[in-house]
Design an enzyme around this catalytic site. Structure first.
Site, PDB file in Angstrom:
ATOM      1  N   GLY A 182       0.816  -1.206   0.000  1.00  0.00           N
ATOM      2  CA  GLY A 182       0.000   0.000   0.000  1.00  0.00           C
ATOM      3  C   GLY A 182       0.851   1.258   0.000  1.00  0.00           C
TER       4      GLY A 182
ATOM      5  CG  ASP B   1      -7.293 -12.304   4.215  1.00  0.00           C
ATOM      6  OD1 ASP B   1      -7.236 -11.431   5.117  1.00  0.00           O
ATOM      7  OD2 ASP B   1      -8.345 -12.640   3.655  1.00  0.00           O
ATOM      8  CB  ILE B   2      -4.267  -9.403   8.226  1.00  0.00           C
ATOM      9  CG1 ILE B   2      -3.957  -9.252   9.722  1.00  0.00           C
ATOM     10  CG2 ILE B   2      -5.477  -8.559   7.855  1.00  0.00           C
ATOM     11  CD1 ILE B   2      -2.805 -10.034  10.221  1.00  0.00           C
TER      12      ILE B   2
ATOM     13  CE1 TYR C 186      -8.672   4.132   8.492  1.00  0.00           C
ATOM     14  CE2 TYR C 186      -8.926   6.484   8.862  1.00  0.00           C
ATOM     15  CZ  TYR C 186      -8.122   5.395   8.624  1.00  0.00           C
ATOM     16  OH  TYR C 186      -6.769   5.555   8.513  1.00  0.00           O
TER      17      TYR C 186
HETATM   18  P1  NAD Z   1      -3.366   1.348   1.626  1.00  0.00           P
HETATM   19  O1  NAD Z   1      -4.805   1.111   1.387  1.00  0.00           O
HETATM   20  O2  NAD Z   1      -2.592   2.120   0.622  1.00  0.00           O
HETATM   21  O3  NAD Z   1      -2.606  -0.035   1.852  1.00  0.00           O
HETATM   22  C1  NAD Z   1      -3.152  -1.097   2.596  1.00  0.00           C
HETATM   23  C2  NAD Z   1      -2.561  -2.386   2.081  1.00  0.00           C
HETATM   24  O4  NAD Z   1      -3.156  -3.450   2.823  1.00  0.00           O
HETATM   25  C3  NAD Z   1      -2.876  -2.643   0.595  1.00  0.00           C
HETATM   26  O5  NAD Z   1      -1.690  -2.966  -0.107  1.00  0.00           O
HETATM   27  C4  NAD Z   1      -3.856  -3.817   0.624  1.00  0.00           C
HETATM   28  O6  NAD Z   1      -3.707  -4.685  -0.477  1.00  0.00           O
HETATM   29  C5  NAD Z   1      -3.473  -4.493   1.927  1.00  0.00           C
HETATM   30  N1  NAD Z   1      -4.556  -5.286   2.474  1.00  0.00           N
HETATM   31  C6  NAD Z   1      -5.879  -5.023   2.424  1.00  0.00           C
HETATM   32  N2  NAD Z   1      -6.572  -6.004   3.015  1.00  0.00           N
HETATM   33  C7  NAD Z   1      -5.672  -6.914   3.453  1.00  0.00           C
HETATM   34  C8  NAD Z   1      -5.766  -8.124   4.146  1.00  0.00           C
HETATM   35  N3  NAD Z   1      -6.966  -8.658   4.466  1.00  0.00           N
HETATM   36  N4  NAD Z   1      -4.640  -8.787   4.459  1.00  0.00           N
HETATM   37  C9  NAD Z   1      -3.430  -8.290   4.107  1.00  0.00           C
HETATM   38  N5  NAD Z   1      -3.275  -7.138   3.421  1.00  0.00           N
HETATM   39  C10 NAD Z   1      -4.376  -6.450   3.107  1.00  0.00           C
HETATM   40  O7  NAD Z   1      -3.238   2.035   3.070  1.00  0.00           O
HETATM   41  P2  NAD Z   1      -2.044   2.925   3.633  1.00  0.00           P
HETATM   42  O8  NAD Z   1      -2.330   4.326   3.276  1.00  0.00           O
HETATM   43  O9  NAD Z   1      -0.734   2.346   3.304  1.00  0.00           O
HETATM   44  O10 NAD Z   1      -2.361   2.809   5.193  1.00  0.00           O
HETATM   45  C11 NAD Z   1      -1.748   1.841   6.016  1.00  0.00           C
HETATM   46  C12 NAD Z   1      -2.221   2.045   7.442  1.00  0.00           C
HETATM   47  O11 NAD Z   1      -1.961   3.401   7.849  1.00  0.00           O
HETATM   48  C13 NAD Z   1      -3.736   1.839   7.643  1.00  0.00           C
HETATM   49  O12 NAD Z   1      -3.955   1.291   8.918  1.00  0.00           O
HETATM   50  C14 NAD Z   1      -4.281   3.253   7.624  1.00  0.00           C
HETATM   51  O13 NAD Z   1      -5.467   3.348   8.350  1.00  0.00           O
HETATM   52  C15 NAD Z   1      -3.158   4.017   8.292  1.00  0.00           C
HETATM   53  N6  NAD Z   1      -3.197   5.431   7.954  1.00  0.00           N
HETATM   54  C16 NAD Z   1      -2.901   5.868   6.690  1.00  0.00           C
HETATM   55  C17 NAD Z   1      -2.962   7.217   6.398  1.00  0.00           C
HETATM   56  C18 NAD Z   1      -2.659   7.739   5.023  1.00  0.00           C
HETATM   57  O14 NAD Z   1      -2.820   8.956   4.777  1.00  0.00           O
HETATM   58  N7  NAD Z   1      -2.189   6.906   4.098  1.00  0.00           N
HETATM   59  C19 NAD Z   1      -3.307   8.138   7.400  1.00  0.00           C
HETATM   60  C20 NAD Z   1      -3.644   7.648   8.656  1.00  0.00           C
HETATM   61  C21 NAD Z   1      -3.549   6.308   8.943  1.00  0.00           C
HETATM   62  N1  SER Z   2      -5.491   9.614   5.159  1.00  0.00           N
HETATM   63  C1  SER Z   2      -6.422   8.861   5.913  1.00  0.00           C
HETATM   64  C2  SER Z   2      -7.781   8.888   5.301  1.00  0.00           C
HETATM   65  O1  SER Z   2      -8.090   9.889   4.672  1.00  0.00           O
HETATM   66  C3  SER Z   2      -6.497   9.403   7.320  1.00  0.00           C
HETATM   67  O2  SER Z   2      -6.474   8.344   8.185  1.00  0.00           O
HETATM   68  O3  SER Z   2      -8.514   7.961   5.459  1.00  0.00           O
END
Ligand code: NAD
Ligand code: SER
Length: 314
Positions: free
Chosen positions: A13, A51-52, A141
């Site tokens: 991700g 898959d987690i 969320y």
């Molecule tokens: P993303 O959606 O880009 O990546 C998530 C990854 O998890 C994807 O590659 C997806 O294929 C994988 N995934 C989905 N379901 C799955 C499963 N069942 N088993 C294994 N893998 C699985 O998300 P991200 O932006 O990289 O975010 C990662 C974490 O950080 C999340 O918990 C998100 O809530 C948190 N977060 C992200 C942001 C942001 O701005 N990107 C901000 C706040 C918090």
């Molecule tokens: N960037 C994230 C979202 O918009 C914040 O957790 O969902």
């Protein structure tokens, strides 16, 4: 030589791709095992499809590689979660339980699990939002992240689990695409600026949100994970501040490098989500406890984003 073996779950991700690259530089590629439910065409080894929600396979992988630390990134983000609330709760909560239980049973030593500014809600003070304040999230969320924070603290206090967490703001980077959040516009805008010199934004002009450039977020994550345990005094999740801006301000920043760039507005369902979140974050606990300091401001991030993305659109 590293004695740590790290498993990243959700490594393909937006955050995982950059985190894996950085951890592999520090700990050695063979010591950082990537895993995701989907495999990339150009997937770099070591990688496991996982898959987690499959607890048995998680245990097998952890045993196979003698994993000591897990970074759990698999989750549904804010916008996607609103479209499938039951599954979002299942994935976001049960994924966390599977990893917390590994540490409770003494199988792994340390966990990183990200929370979000989404833990706050419409009754939270929106400016300079403190670490401890009213928290009444009204998105599925945000509710899952708040419950997750409570469970992290509970597992730490009750079972001594070494779990560490950051409430990320919206993250912006050029190496990977965002995965279905409300802050994703702040990545799309740079691509559209280079491609079309214009962008239609799904949030309104004055919607300010806390944001951060990805290198700052990755550095914060690794600094928190490497901090001595006694410095990590908060085991729910740390507020983390970076940059705060609205769509009008990021557009003005882009215009400094791409004169003539235009932005228009067509708010959709994500507007209500953004309106329930803080506009800026007070992160004094992170600064005081483990020395957090952001490096990038809005124009510094804009320059780097455009410099790195422009080759894709020439
Ligand atoms: P993303 O959606 O880009 O990546 C998530 C990854 O998890 C994807 O590659 C997806 O294929 C994988 N995934 C989905 N379901 C799955 C499963 N069942 N088993 C294994 N893998 C699985 O998300 P991200 O932006 O990289 O975010 C990662 C974490 O950080 C999340 O918990 C998100 O809530 C948190 N977060 C992200 C942001 C942001 O701005 N990107 C901000 C706040 C918090
Ligand atoms: N960037 C994230 C979202 O918009 C914040 O957790 O969902």
């Amino acid at each position: 030589m590293s004695t740590e073996r790290i498993l990243i779950i959700g490594s393909n991700g937006q955050i995982g791709l950059e985190l894996a690259e950085n951890l592999r530089k520090s700990y050695g590629s063979e010591n950082v095992i990537c895993s995701d439910v989907r495999k990339l065409d150009n997937q770099i080894a070591p990688f496991e499809t996982l898959d987690i929600l499959d607890q048995t396979k998680l245990h097998e992988i952890v045993k196979k590689y003698n994993i000591t630390q897990v970074y759990l990134l698999a989750a549904l983000l804010s916008a996607t979660a609103e479209k499938n609330p039951k599954f979002a709760w299942d994935l976001n909560m049960n994924g966390l339980f599977h990893v917390l239980d590994l540490a409770k049973e003494g199988i792994i030593k340390k966990i990183y699990w990200p929370s979000s500014i989404a833990v706050f809600g419409p009754t939270t003070p929106r400016q300079n939002t403190p670490q401890y304040t009213v928290m009444e999230p009204n998105t599925i969320y945000g509710i899952s992240k708040q419950a997750g924070e409570r469970y992290c603290e509970y597992y730490h206090q009750k079972y001594g689990v070494d779990v560490r967490s950051i409430r990320y703001p919206g993250l912006i980077g050029w190496k990977s695409a965002p995965g279905g959040g409300t802050t994703d516009y702040a990545v799309h805008i740079y691509h559209e600026a280079l491609k079309n010199k214009s962008y239609e934004c799904f949030l309104s002009a004055e919607t300010a949100l806390p944001m951060m450039y990805m290198p700052d977020a990755i550095r914060a994550t690794i600094e928190l994970m490497e901090a001595p345990a006694e410095q990590v005094k908060i085991r729910s999740s740390y507020n983390l501040g970076g940059i705060s801006f609205n769509p009008e301000e990021i557009a003005a920043s882009i215009r400094k490098y791409i004169p003539g760039f235009t932005i228009s507005y067509k708010p959709d369902f994500r507007q209500a989500i953004a309106d329930s979140w803080p506009q800026s974050i007070n992160d004094s606990e992170a600064r005081n406890h483990w020395g957090w300091k952001p490096e990038f401001d809005l124009d510094g991030m804009t320059k780097e984003m455009l410099d790195n993305l422009k080759a894709d659109y020439q």
